[in-house]
Scaffold this motif. Structure first.
Motif, mmCIF file in Angstrom:
data_model
loop_
_atom_site.group_PDB
_atom_site.id
_atom_site.type_symbol
_atom_site.label_atom_id
_atom_site.label_comp_id
_atom_site.label_asym_id
_atom_site.label_seq_id
_atom_site.Cartn_x
_atom_site.Cartn_y
_atom_site.Cartn_z
ATOM 1 N N SER A 6 38.348 72.451 -50.690
ATOM 2 C CA SER A 6 38.954 71.426 -49.852
ATOM 3 C C SER A 6 38.309 70.080 -50.139
ATOM 4 O O SER A 6 37.292 70.004 -50.835
ATOM 5 C CB SER A 6 38.836 71.786 -48.369
ATOM 6 O OG SER A 6 39.846 71.126 -47.636
ATOM 7 N N GLY A 17 37.912 63.981 -35.993
ATOM 8 C CA GLY A 17 39.100 64.749 -36.381
ATOM 9 C C GLY A 17 38.865 65.513 -37.678
ATOM 10 O O GLY A 17 39.172 66.700 -37.773
ATOM 11 N N ASN A 18 38.302 64.835 -38.665
ATOM 12 C CA ASN A 18 37.997 65.503 -39.942
ATOM 13 C C ASN A 18 36.995 66.626 -39.729
ATOM 14 O O ASN A 18 37.095 67.702 -40.321
ATOM 15 C CB ASN A 18 37.399 64.519 -40.964
ATOM 16 C CG ASN A 18 38.325 63.371 -41.307
ATOM 17 O OD1 ASN A 18 37.963 62.215 -41.207
ATOM 18 N ND2 ASN A 18 39.545 63.687 -41.696
ATOM 19 N N PHE A 38 35.180 68.531 -52.389
ATOM 20 C CA PHE A 38 35.128 67.334 -53.224
ATOM 21 C C PHE A 38 35.543 66.077 -52.480
ATOM 22 O O PHE A 38 36.113 66.124 -51.393
ATOM 23 C CB PHE A 38 35.961 67.549 -54.494
ATOM 24 C CG PHE A 38 37.441 67.533 -54.245
ATOM 25 C CD1 PHE A 38 38.084 68.639 -53.734
ATOM 26 C CD2 PHE A 38 38.176 66.398 -54.518
ATOM 27 C CE1 PHE A 38 39.454 68.615 -53.488
ATOM 28 C CE2 PHE A 38 39.552 66.363 -54.277
ATOM 29 C CZ PHE A 38 40.186 67.472 -53.763
ATOM 30 N N TYR A 126 51.210 61.729 -54.718
ATOM 31 C CA TYR A 126 49.950 62.158 -54.101
ATOM 32 C C TYR A 126 49.829 63.687 -53.928
ATOM 33 O O TYR A 126 48.823 64.290 -54.313
ATOM 34 C CB TYR A 126 49.883 61.420 -52.757
ATOM 35 C CG TYR A 126 48.738 61.650 -51.827
ATOM 36 C CD1 TYR A 126 47.858 60.596 -51.534
ATOM 37 C CD2 TYR A 126 48.535 62.864 -51.174
ATOM 38 C CE1 TYR A 126 46.825 60.757 -50.638
ATOM 39 C CE2 TYR A 126 47.498 63.038 -50.287
ATOM 40 C CZ TYR A 126 46.650 61.988 -50.013
ATOM 41 O OH TYR A 126 45.625 62.157 -49.129
ATOM 42 N N ASP A 133 44.257 69.635 -57.750
ATOM 43 C CA ASP A 133 42.904 69.861 -57.214
ATOM 44 C C ASP A 133 42.702 71.338 -56.885
ATOM 45 O O ASP A 133 41.659 71.929 -57.173
ATOM 46 C CB ASP A 133 42.689 69.094 -55.898
ATOM 47 C CG ASP A 133 42.857 67.598 -56.033
ATOM 48 O OD1 ASP A 133 42.664 67.072 -57.145
ATOM 49 O OD2 ASP A 133 43.183 66.946 -55.009
ATOM 50 N N ARG A 184 44.698 69.434 -34.989
ATOM 51 C CA ARG A 184 45.262 68.087 -34.904
ATOM 52 C C ARG A 184 44.604 67.338 -33.742
ATOM 53 O O ARG A 184 45.101 67.345 -32.612
ATOM 54 C CB ARG A 184 46.781 68.188 -34.710
ATOM 55 C CG ARG A 184 47.498 66.866 -34.898
ATOM 56 C CD ARG A 184 49.011 67.086 -34.847
ATOM 57 N NE ARG A 184 49.700 65.818 -34.853
ATOM 58 C CZ ARG A 184 49.991 65.125 -35.973
ATOM 59 N NH1 ARG A 184 49.668 65.592 -37.150
ATOM 60 N NH2 ARG A 184 50.616 63.978 -35.880
ATOM 61 N N LYS A 194 47.984 61.078 -34.337
ATOM 62 C CA LYS A 194 46.829 61.757 -34.933
ATOM 63 C C LYS A 194 45.635 60.812 -35.016
ATOM 64 O O LYS A 194 45.798 59.634 -35.293
ATOM 65 C CB LYS A 194 47.247 62.221 -36.334
ATOM 66 C CG LYS A 194 46.229 63.037 -37.073
ATOM 67 C CD LYS A 194 46.703 63.325 -38.491
ATOM 68 C CE LYS A 194 46.550 62.091 -39.373
ATOM 69 N NZ LYS A 194 46.778 62.346 -40.802
ATOM 70 N N LYS A 197 41.177 58.232 -39.920
ATOM 71 C CA LYS A 197 40.026 57.403 -40.305
ATOM 72 C C LYS A 197 40.458 56.049 -40.847
ATOM 73 O O LYS A 197 39.646 55.152 -40.970
ATOM 74 C CB LYS A 197 39.116 58.148 -41.287
ATOM 75 C CG LYS A 197 39.758 58.633 -42.569
ATOM 76 C CD LYS A 197 38.699 59.232 -43.476
ATOM 77 C CE LYS A 197 39.105 60.508 -44.179
ATOM 78 N NZ LYS A 197 40.258 60.393 -45.075
HETATM 79 P P1 TYM Z 1 41.964 63.613 -45.197
HETATM 80 O O1 TYM Z 1 40.878 62.853 -45.864
HETATM 81 O O2 TYM Z 1 43.021 62.838 -44.526
HETATM 82 O O3 TYM Z 1 41.334 64.602 -44.156
HETATM 83 C C1 TYM Z 1 40.326 65.546 -44.492
HETATM 84 C C2 TYM Z 1 40.554 66.818 -43.696
HETATM 85 O O4 TYM Z 1 40.528 66.533 -42.295
HETATM 86 C C3 TYM Z 1 41.718 66.996 -41.679
HETATM 87 N N1 TYM Z 1 42.086 66.047 -40.612
HETATM 88 C C4 TYM Z 1 42.245 66.371 -39.334
HETATM 89 N N2 TYM Z 1 42.137 67.541 -38.687
HETATM 90 C C5 TYM Z 1 42.353 67.539 -37.361
HETATM 91 N N3 TYM Z 1 42.667 66.427 -36.653
HETATM 92 C C6 TYM Z 1 42.797 65.238 -37.257
HETATM 93 N N4 TYM Z 1 43.109 64.151 -36.553
HETATM 94 C C7 TYM Z 1 42.575 65.166 -38.666
HETATM 95 N N5 TYM Z 1 42.617 64.165 -39.571
HETATM 96 C C8 TYM Z 1 42.324 64.716 -40.752
HETATM 97 C C9 TYM Z 1 42.759 67.015 -42.780
HETATM 98 O O5 TYM Z 1 43.802 67.903 -42.475
HETATM 99 C C10 TYM Z 1 41.941 67.425 -43.972
HETATM 100 O O6 TYM Z 1 41.814 68.818 -44.024
HETATM 101 N N6 TYM Z 1 44.970 64.919 -48.950
HETATM 102 C C11 TYM Z 1 43.741 65.280 -48.266
HETATM 103 C C12 TYM Z 1 42.565 65.386 -49.217
HETATM 104 C C13 TYM Z 1 42.788 66.310 -50.352
HETATM 105 C C14 TYM Z 1 42.767 67.739 -50.312
HETATM 106 C C15 TYM Z 1 43.013 68.172 -51.639
HETATM 107 C C16 TYM Z 1 42.580 68.660 -49.296
HETATM 108 C C17 TYM Z 1 43.012 65.944 -51.636
HETATM 109 N N7 TYM Z 1 43.154 67.051 -52.408
HETATM 110 C C18 TYM Z 1 43.055 69.539 -51.970
HETATM 111 C C19 TYM Z 1 42.636 70.027 -49.614
HETATM 112 C C20 TYM Z 1 42.871 70.445 -50.939
HETATM 113 C C21 TYM Z 1 43.408 64.211 -47.240
HETATM 114 O O7 TYM Z 1 43.729 63.053 -47.410
HETATM 115 O O8 TYM Z 1 42.626 64.620 -46.218
#
Ligand code: TYM
Length: 330
Positions: A6, A17-18, A38, A126, A133, A184, A194, A197
């Motif tokens: 991930s 959230g993250n 990563f 994207y 990945d 979420r 949501k 960041k």
């Molecule tokens: P990103 O950077 O937006 O978020 C990282 C992780 O946090 C989760 N997340 C949340 N979970 C609960 N509530 C929230 N408000 C919240 N905001 C974010 C996201 O679901 C994520 O798991 N595209 C991805 C990054 C990525 C990726 C991948 C993930 C790139 N390649 C391959 C998994 C596998 C992203 O922008 O996550």
């Protein structure tokens, strides 16, 4: 051993959230599975980034991962741009992706409404880079929040399209892992949105490296609902339900238990206790983060070591893909 992968896009700072939706689970998985985590810095380019800040933030995110408890020995932790195979596989997959599948992505729709001045092709493709990945590392399980589910569905579709054209056996079919509670986490000021960041209003989120005073203020001023009963009810009490969810995940108490504990109490009581809980959870993270950021040489060394280990695996998959599709390989 199953392989877990991930990542997070390098924008802003990691939020609660993250942490609650994803990284908390990455942490739990690290002792049991073969894990790769990563920093998605290539994905960050889909929105304009100041080059100096992007570079700085890559170190910062790496330190945030470590400070949250991800172990660079147990896991492979690396930056996406250090492993060129991500871009290379992404191109092959792009040529297999119907435009229509990308048109359906809700995150693209949301983002293109938000960034009307910069709707670039990268924003559109994207999810294909995201599929690369995942597939490069033969990952079995992808622990993410709810908002990434559709992207992982696309990745699964791409495995099917690839197999139809070139035959089976090159990629593993990945499964999303989405937590039952906290998938979420919502914005503190607008609990129908949501927590993000990249939100311009920093009152909407708690960053994991906010200082304690700020955290306290943000939680105490979170929007709550009319009425006074502390009950989990997303439809009618979005604000309180969000706070209860955060509380429940961080304290390991069930929502029902919390409802019982707060029977007859006021919203203010819940907020005071939650602020304290969030501060005590994040204070050690912030301290460790500050410590790690003082030694760039050390961070660089760890990051390059992660990249090297990741690359060994990425190269193996890419070579098989190139062979399967008929591309000459170096
Ligand atoms: P990103 O950077 O937006 O978020 C990282 C992780 O946090 C989760 N997340 C949340 N979970 C609960 N509530 C929230 N408000 C919240 N905001 C974010 C996201 O679901 C994520 O798991 N595209 C991805 C990054 C990525 C990726 C991948 C993930 C790139 N390649 C391959 C998994 C596998 C992203 O922008 O996550």
């Amino acid at each position: 051993k199953k392989t877990i992968l991930s990542g997070s896009t390098v924008t802003g700072d990691l939020t609660l959230g993250n942490y609650i939706g994803a990284i908390n689970n990455w942490k739990k998985m690290q002792s049991e599975y073969d894990c790769l985590y990563f920093l998605a810095n290539l994905h960050a380019l889909t929105v304009f980034q100041d080059p100096k800040i992007l570079k700085e933030r890559t170190y910062s995110f790496f330190a945030q991962y470590l400070a949250l408890g991800l172990d660079p020995q147990k896991n492979i932790i690396f930056a996406q741009s250090h492993v060129p195979e991500h871009s290379e596989l992404s191109w092959v997959l792009t040529c297999l992706t119907p435009m229509g599948n990308l048109n359906r992505m809700t995150q693209f729709k949301e983002k293109s409404e938000k960034h009307v001045k910069n709707i670039n092709a990268g924003l559109f493709t994207y999810p294909v880079l995201m599929a690369a990945d995942i597939l490069l590392y033969q990952a079995d399980i992808i622990p993410v929040g709810e908002d990434q589910k559709q992207h992982i569905e696309l990745c699964r579709d791409l495995v099917g399209y690839f197999e139809n054209r070139y035959g089976a056996g090159i990629f593993k079919m990945p499964e999303p892992h989405i937590p039952k509670s906290g998938a979420r986490v919502m914005s503190l000021q607008d609990p129908t949105k949501k927590m993000s960041k990249s939100d311009e209003n920093e009152k909407n989120f708690v960053s994991i490296i906010d200082d304690p005073k700020k955290i306290e203020k943000k939680i105490k001023s979170a929007a709550t609902d009319s009425g006074s009963e502390i009950k989990f009810d997303v439809e009618n009490k979005a604000g309180i339900s969000n706070l209860l969810t955060i509380y429940s995940v961080l304290s390991d108490k069930s929502i029902e238990q919390l409802e019982k504990d707060y029977e007859g109490k006021m919203y203010g009581h819940l907020k005071v206790d939650l602020a304290e809980l969030v501060v005590s959870t994040l204070k050690p993270v912030k301290d460790e983060y500050d410590r790690l950021m003082q030694d760039r040489t050390h961070l660089d060394k760890l990051m390059l070591d992660g990249a090297e280990r990741a690359r060994v695996r990425a190269k193996t998959t890419l070579a098989r893909v190139y062979e399967a599709v008929g591309l000459l390989h170096r």
